[in-house]
Design an enzyme around this catalytic site. Structure first.
Site, short mmCIF file in Angstrom:
data_model
loop_
_atom_site.label_atom_id
_atom_site.label_comp_id
_atom_site.label_asym_id
_atom_site.label_seq_id
_atom_site.Cartn_x
_atom_site.Cartn_y
_atom_site.Cartn_z
N LYS A 1 -17.37 -15.88 3.87
CA LYS A 1 -18.72 -15.64 4.35
C LYS A 1 -19.62 -15.00 3.31
O LYS A 1 -19.30 -13.97 2.75
CB LYS A 1 -18.67 -14.74 5.60
CG LYS A 1 -18.16 -15.50 6.82
CD LYS A 1 -17.67 -14.58 7.89
CE LYS A 1 -18.82 -13.94 8.67
NZ LYS A 1 -18.32 -12.94 9.63
N GLY B 1 -8.58 -8.76 -0.30
CA GLY B 1 -7.27 -8.95 0.31
C GLY B 1 -6.71 -10.35 0.12
O GLY B 1 -5.56 -10.52 -0.26
N GLY C 1 -13.11 -3.41 0.59
CA GLY C 1 -14.49 -2.92 0.77
C GLY C 1 -14.84 -1.83 -0.22
O GLY C 1 -15.94 -1.81 -0.79
N ARG D 1 0.83 -1.22 0.00
CA ARG D 1 0.00 0.00 0.00
C ARG D 1 0.86 1.26 0.00
O ARG D 1 0.45 2.28 -0.55
CB ARG D 1 -0.93 0.00 1.20
CG ARG D 1 -2.06 -0.98 1.00
CD ARG D 1 -3.10 -0.86 2.06
NE ARG D 1 -4.32 -1.52 1.64
CZ ARG D 1 -5.27 -1.94 2.46
NH1 ARG D 1 -5.14 -1.75 3.75
NH2 ARG D 1 -6.34 -2.52 1.98
#
Ligand code: ADP
Ligand code: MG
Length: 402
Positions: free
Chosen positions: A205, A358, A381, A37
């Site tokens: 999930k 990720g 996100g 990053r």
């Protein structure tokens, strides 16, 4: 969607710029464990430094929740940024974000110098999108640059109230190179993507990605579902999934998504076969079984070889591909073939391809395939919310009006 960019700053020499970056990096033993990053922000920073601006750089890290947390200090980040820029990066261990010392340091920056503020989330005003906190930050610089793609989906002070404040005062607020690139690449998935448009979703999930599934059903031509989330679909339709991961409280949601997909003529393709084992372990004895007939006491941990073939066929026909989420427990070799198969198929396709998430990024890094996609998104996100077509506060404020 058009954003104001660095070009809209004009000549920056001798000016002081506030640059919001996403340095929410993993730390290990007080050092930066993965600097991807930080590297992603270098084109913007180098460009501005070469043009003789001075930079006040700011980021959040972790979730200190408005308090000073020693383990969330940006000291190791300042160090690594200095190494990468090959220069001294200023930094103060302050008990907040903006104090007199920090104001002095920022005011004293010469052209070509960099000062890194302390973790923005040490101040409760950051997550509260507080105007007074934004005013403190605004007092440090003449203009604003946002290069923190990973943070633009949150209405937090440094990405929302702060640029708005600069604009109110007739000062520039623009997107940096990374934000510009992300928005440009992801925008191709909105509007009129080349068809067939295929989404491949996986991961742990289903609840994390339900809103994405709902939005994608309205946009794509087909949706391939792998990973643990597939078992919630399979179980909702009465399949036997053994002790695979499942979220029964989401059965209604996935059934609703399926119905909506049927109405629209969108295919939601689930795994036909899976690799199952009694537990998530390297030496567990595994077997390939039909996905809706996982034996009792076994859990599905990867998509099976027939599914990989089926998915690869759909991938080969697509003209636009979005991939988010591994197909199995790729971290362990016995359950990595599905993710490898899908990654390789997408990498080999001539479709416009975007990867986000990720863990998905980790998977393609391990496979050495980072350069095989048209765009690898740095924001988990944020990239999902963007492709869902949602308005992101930190992007909205930088859009060119009209
Ligand atoms: P991303 O970060 O790419 O969005 P997620 O965080 O949603 O992906 O999910 C990644 C995790 O899902 C990985 O750690 C992987 O081991 C796990 N996973 C994938 N398939 C399964 C499965 N069948 N059973 C258990 N865990 C799984
Ligand atoms: Mg993840």
């Amino acid at each position: 969607m058009k954003l104001r960019t660095l070009e809209d700053l004009g000549d920056v020499s001798g000016t002081r710029l506030f640059v919001r970056v996403d340095y929410n990096v993993p730390l290990e033993a007080g050092a930066v464990a993965d600097d991807a990053r930080i590297r992603a922000s270098l084109p913007t920073l180098r460009g501005l430094l070469e043009a003789s601006a001075s930079l006040v750089v700011a980021s959040h890290l972790g979730r200190p929740k408005g308090q000073v947390k020693e383990e969330a200090r940006l000291a190791p980040v300042a160090e690594r940024l200095g190494d990468l820029l090959e220069m001294k990066v200023g930094y103060e261990r302050t008990d907040g974000v903006v104090d007199d010392r920090v104001r002095d340091r920022c005011a004293g920056l010469a052209p070509g110098q960099v000062f890194l503020l302390e973790n923005l989330r040490f101040d409760p005003g950051e997550e509260a999108n507080d105007r007074a906190f934004a005013q403190q930050l605004a007092s440090l610089a003449d203009a604003y640059v946002d290069d923190a793609f990973g943070a633009v989906h949150r209405a937090h002070a440094s990405v929302a109230a702060l640029p708005a404040l600069f604009l109110e005062r007739g000062r520039p607020a623009v997107a940096g190179r990374l934000l510009e690139k992300e928005v440009g690449a992801l925008s191709k998935l909105l509007g009129e993507p080349e068809r067939p448009y295929l989404a491949v979703l996986g991961g742990a999930k289903v609840s994390d990605k339900l809103s994405t599934i709902g939005a994608l059903v309205e946009r794509v031509d087909a949706l391939l579902v792998g990973g643990a989330m597939a078992f919630t679909f399979i179980a909702a339709e009465g399949g036997e999934i053994g002790k695979s991961l499942v979220e029964p409280e989401r059965f209604d949601d996935v059934l609703a998504a399926k119905r909506r997909a049927d109405e629209r003529g969108v295919l939601i393709q689930l795994p036909e076969d899976v690799v199952a084992a009694p537990e998530i372990s390297l030496d567990a004895k595994s077997q390939t079984v039909p996905a809706a007939q996982v034996p009792r006491g076994q859990m599905g941990l990867d998509i099976g070889p027939r599914t990989v073939e089926e998915f690869a066929r759909a991938i080969a026909e697509a003209r636009t591909i979005l991939w988010n989420g591994p197909m199995g427990v790729f971290e362990l070799e016995p359950f990595s073939a599905g993710t490898r198969g899908v990654a390789t198929a997408i990498a080999g396709s001539s479709a416009y391809s975007v990867v986000g998430g990720g863990d998905s990024l980790l998977a393609i890094k391990r496979l050495g395939l980072e350069d095989a996609f048209d765009h690898v998104s740095t924001g988990g996100g944020a990239s999902l919310e963007f492709i869902e077509g949602r308005e992101l506060p930190g992007v909205k404020v930088l859009e060119v009006e009209g």
